[in-house]
Design a protein around this motif. Sequence first.
Motif, PDB file in Angstrom:
ATOM      1  N   VAL A   1      -9.138  -5.841  12.968  1.00  0.00           N
ATOM      2  CA  VAL A   1      -9.787  -5.897  11.664  1.00  0.00           C
ATOM      3  C   VAL A   1      -9.252  -4.688  10.900  1.00  0.00           C
ATOM      4  N   ASP A   2      -8.390  -4.969   9.937  1.00  0.00           N
ATOM      5  CA  ASP A   2      -7.669  -3.906   9.237  1.00  0.00           C
ATOM      6  C   ASP A   2      -8.066  -3.810   7.773  1.00  0.00           C
ATOM      7  N   HIS A   3      -8.329  -2.578   7.344  1.00  0.00           N
ATOM      8  CA  HIS A   3      -8.412  -2.260   5.921  1.00  0.00           C
ATOM      9  C   HIS A   3      -7.005  -1.793   5.567  1.00  0.00           C
ATOM     10  N   MET A   4      -6.306  -2.580   4.776  1.00  0.00           N
ATOM     11  CA  MET A   4      -4.941  -2.250   4.355  1.00  0.00           C
ATOM     12  C   MET A   4      -4.965  -1.843   2.890  1.00  0.00           C
ATOM     13  N   THR A   5      -4.069  -0.937   2.548  1.00  0.00           N
ATOM     14  CA  THR A   5      -3.914  -0.559   1.146  1.00  0.00           C
ATOM     15  C   THR A   5      -2.429  -0.499   0.797  1.00  0.00           C
ATOM     16  N   PHE A   6      -2.140  -0.753  -0.480  1.00  0.00           N
ATOM     17  CA  PHE A   6      -0.793  -0.590  -0.999  1.00  0.00           C
ATOM     18  C   PHE A   6      -0.742   0.771  -1.668  1.00  0.00           C
ATOM     19  N   ALA A   7       0.029   1.684  -1.094  1.00  0.00           N
ATOM     20  CA  ALA A   7       0.194   3.037  -1.636  1.00  0.00           C
ATOM     21  C   ALA A   7       1.548   3.552  -1.181  1.00  0.00           C
ATOM     22  N   GLY A   8       2.132   4.417  -1.959  1.00  0.00           N
ATOM     23  CA  GLY A   8       3.441   4.953  -1.600  1.00  0.00           C
ATOM     24  C   GLY A   8       4.511   3.879  -1.531  1.00  0.00           C
ATOM     25  N   GLY A   9       4.317   2.786  -2.280  1.00  0.00           N
ATOM     26  CA  GLY A   9       5.293   1.713  -2.323  1.00  0.00           C
ATOM     27  C   GLY A   9       5.245   0.748  -1.157  1.00  0.00           C
ATOM     28  N   ARG A  10       4.167   0.791  -0.363  1.00  0.00           N
ATOM     29  CA  ARG A  10       4.110  -0.094   0.801  1.00  0.00           C
ATOM     30  C   ARG A  10       2.677  -0.398   1.203  1.00  0.00           C
ATOM     31  N   TRP A  11       2.518  -1.538   1.864  1.00  0.00           N
ATOM     32  CA  TRP A  11       1.254  -1.888   2.496  1.00  0.00           C
ATOM     33  C   TRP A  11       1.211  -1.229   3.874  1.00  0.00           C
ATOM     34  N   ALA A  12       0.071  -0.673   4.241  1.00  0.00           N
ATOM     35  CA  ALA A  12      -0.099  -0.084   5.566  1.00  0.00           C
ATOM     36  C   ALA A  12      -1.592  -0.018   5.884  1.00  0.00           C
ATOM     37  N   ILE A  13      -1.876   0.273   7.131  1.00  0.00           N
ATOM     38  CA  ILE A  13      -3.259   0.346   7.613  1.00  0.00           C
ATOM     39  C   ILE A  13      -3.885   1.653   7.150  1.00  0.00           C
ATOM     40  N   THR A  14      -5.032   1.531   6.507  1.00  0.00           N
ATOM     41  CA  THR A  14      -5.843   2.685   6.160  1.00  0.00           C
ATOM     42  C   THR A  14      -6.863   2.936   7.264  1.00  0.00           C
ATOM     43  N   GLU A  15      -7.454   1.845   7.777  1.00  0.00           N
ATOM     44  CA  GLU A  15      -8.396   1.951   8.891  1.00  0.00           C
ATOM     45  C   GLU A  15      -8.345   0.665   9.694  1.00  0.00           C
ATOM     46  N   ARG A  16      -8.305   0.820  11.017  1.00  0.00           N
ATOM     47  CA  ARG A  16      -8.239  -0.336  11.930  1.00  0.00           C
ATOM     48  C   ARG A  16      -9.371  -0.267  12.940  1.00  0.00           C
ATOM     49  N   TRP A  17      -9.957  -1.455  13.173  1.00  0.00           N
ATOM     50  CA  TRP A  17     -10.897  -1.656  14.263  1.00  0.00           C
ATOM     51  C   TRP A  17     -10.240  -2.653  15.213  1.00  0.00           C
ATOM     52  N   ALA A  18      -9.869  -2.200  16.422  1.00  0.00           N
ATOM     53  CA  ALA A  18      -9.285  -3.077  17.436  1.00  0.00           C
ATOM     54  C   ALA A  18     -10.448  -3.558  18.308  1.00  0.00           C
TER      55      ALA A  18
END
Length: 174
Positions: free
Chosen positions: A118-135
């Motif tokens: 369950v990932d909170h993803m954000t687009f920042a710095g020109g890319r999508w990446a994980i801001t917070e993950r719950w595995a």
Amino acid sequence: MTPDDRHLHTPESDRYEIGQVVLRYCRGVDRLDLDLVRSAYHPDGIDHHTGFDGTVEDYLSWVSGALRQFSGTMHLVGNQLIELNGARAVCETYGQAVHWGEPADDPRRNFTSGFRYVDHMTFAGGRWAITERWAVREWTRSDAGRFVAKEGAGPQGRRDDQDCLYAVRRRILG
């Protein structure tokens, strides 16, 4: 939205890029390519795993040690639902992770688990990446004593940059 977050992507291309983040993470874990795992997160990313809760850098230290107790892992992802809200997204990915190691009859070294990222993803710095993950670990099954030797000679997976994937990438992609 900041200027960095204003991008010309379509919802379809955003979903594709977010899906690629999850796949890069899985490849990085399975090949012990910690730089690739790191690339799935923003620098201030947070991870919540079974047995771990903290920053991405602390997670990398923890997961590196945890993974080295296995001879190998293989993450298989399935259903994925990505819900977009501008430069933010919620991504839920179902999967299974197979783990194997020595001794072969040790259930802590030989198991398969079902999970959800369950990932909170954000687009920042020109890319999508994980801001917070719950595995989220949904279940675990022991595979102790169930693995058998390969039926013949052939390519052997490695957990370093000598794996055939990296050789093919160097040859084809430069």
